[in-house]
Write an enzyme that holds these catalytic residues in place. Structure first.
Site, PDB file in Angstrom:
ATOM      1  N   CYS A  41      40.368  46.805  35.608  1.00 24.98           N
ATOM      2  CA  CYS A  41      41.426  46.760  36.636  1.00 24.98           C
ATOM      3  C   CYS A  41      41.976  45.338  36.781  1.00 24.98           C
ATOM      4  O   CYS A  41      43.175  45.143  36.929  1.00 24.98           O
ATOM      5  CB  CYS A  41      40.909  47.164  38.012  1.00 24.98           C
ATOM      6  N   ASP A  42      41.095  44.345  36.778  1.00 18.66           N
ATOM      7  CA  ASP A  42      41.491  43.000  37.209  1.00 18.66           C
ATOM      8  C   ASP A  42      41.448  41.925  36.123  1.00 18.66           C
ATOM      9  O   ASP A  42      41.861  40.796  36.372  1.00 18.66           O
ATOM     10  CB  ASP A  42      40.585  42.556  38.374  1.00 18.66           C
TER      11      ASP A  42
ATOM     12  N   CYS B  45      35.543  45.459  38.653  1.00 21.31           N
ATOM     13  CA  CYS B  45      36.235  46.282  37.661  1.00 21.31           C
ATOM     14  C   CYS B  45      37.035  45.410  36.689  1.00 21.31           C
ATOM     15  O   CYS B  45      38.152  44.983  36.994  1.00 21.31           O
ATOM     16  CB  CYS B  45      37.146  47.287  38.365  1.00 21.31           C
TER      17      CYS B  45
END
Ligand code: NAP
Length: 315
Positions: free
Chosen positions: A137-138, A134
């Site tokens: 997300c990261d 992701c």
């Protein structure tokens, strides 16, 4: 006594939320089990440019939040729970969820699909330590670093482009030299000065297991057999998704990749016979289109079939 609902919706992505809007508006007081990934794939994406009605595009999480709000306005209830077991042999159907038991006259399966992994032991060991599926997300953790993205579809292009906001260099690794990605996405990625393409290449090992952080990749060129090492700090997988339909194994027909087979778009079957009152929509049954708008469309169709089913059964 276990409560019996008119309809329960599994999943809170685009398909599930559209089904919740329609069944809510029909006065069916739907219960949405939000699942392991509330909001589904759109909740971890960035700009959605192709959902009709938003000429400038809309952020995925915002689109999902709007849909949820719209469903709540029509009386949909949301529960942060997932399905643990189900028995489709006795109607009303009994669902065992992480929050307890529920009986339901109809069920809409909108459980979507989850990110696929390469399956290498070193990759699995380093998830959360530099390996991710992701980018939104990261990505932030890789500011000023060099990273790699694996895949040749739109997801990989989107991830690579997004990650250039943080990383100084993104190496896009693809196992073939032909791409599934749409031309516009591929062209954008290829035109970016910080994205380097490596085709006909597979990841053999993620280096850094002992250090508990990604140090690099051992790569193999599938044409020449050449083995090389690429020093990087992060690895992002953009290699597609797997349908979340395992809990229906043996009770519903699925194809060879595990996608729920549907008849007339949303009717589920078991050994070719329609399972009464159980409908599937969105990515869990769609291996062909997999778009937010097609998921929403099939969520609407499933909801209309739920209404019809309940009406025919005297509700
Ligand atoms: P996809 O189109 O199925 O592409 C998956 C890619 O991963 C393929 O290039 C595939 O290689 C590769 N792959 C699969 N398993 C692999 C493995 N074990 N090792 C190495 N490579 C592997 O999936 P997707 O990119 O997630 O896209 C899914 C759908 O969502 C598509 O319809 C796409 O258009 C849509 N989407 C759209 C957008 C957008 O428009 N902004 C963004 C994301 C996704 P092969 O080609 O060799 O099979």
């Amino acid at each position: 006594m276990t409560e019996t609902r008119d309809t329960v919706i599994l999943g809170s992505g685009c398909a599930g939320l559209t089904a919740a809007i329609y069944t809510g508006r029909a006065g069916l007081n739907p219960l949405v089990l939000e699942g392991h990934e509330p909001g589904g794939q759109l909740s971890i994406t960035t700009l959605v440019e192709n959902f009709p009605g938003f000429p400038e595009g809309i952020q995925g999480p915002e689109l999902i939040a709007n849909m949820k709000q719209q469903a709540e306005r029509f009386g949909a209830e949301f529960q942060l729970a997932h399905l643990s077991a189900v028995d489709l042999s006795v109607h009303p159907y009994k669902l065992v969820t992480s929050a307890g038991e529920i009986c339901t006259r109809t069920l809409i399966v909108a459980s979507g699909a989850s990110a696929r992994w390469l399956g290498l032991p070193s990759e699995q060991a380093l998830i959360g330590h530099g390996v991710s599926s992701c980018a939104t997300c990261d990505g932030f953790f890789f500011r000023g670093k060099e990273i790699a993205v694996v895949g040749g579809g739109d997801s990989a292009m989107e991830e690579a482009l997004f990650l250039t906001r943080f990383a100084t260099k993104v190496t896009l690794i693809h196992r073939r030299d032909a791409f599934r990605a749409s031309k516009i996405m591929l062209d954008r990625a290829m035109a970016h000065p910080n994205i380097e393409l490596m085709t006909n290449t597979v990841v053999e090992e993620v280096l850094g297991v002992e250090e508990k952080e990604v140090k690099g990749l051992r790569l193999r060129n599938v044409k020449t057999g050449n083995i090389t090492t690429l020093p990087i700090s992060g690895l992002f997988l953009g290699i597609g998704h797997e349908p979340n339909a395992r809990m229906f194994k043996g009770q519903m027909d699925t194809d060879e990749e595990g996608y729920i087979r549907t008849k007339d778009n949303v009717f589920t079957t078991h050994r070719g016979v329609v399972v009464p009152g159980v409908f599937a929509c969105g990515d869990v049954q769609d291996r062909r289109y997999r778009q937010a708008i097609t998921a929403a469309g099939s969520g609407c169709m499933a909801a209309l079939e739920v209404e019809k089913f309940l009406e025919e059964h005297g509700r």
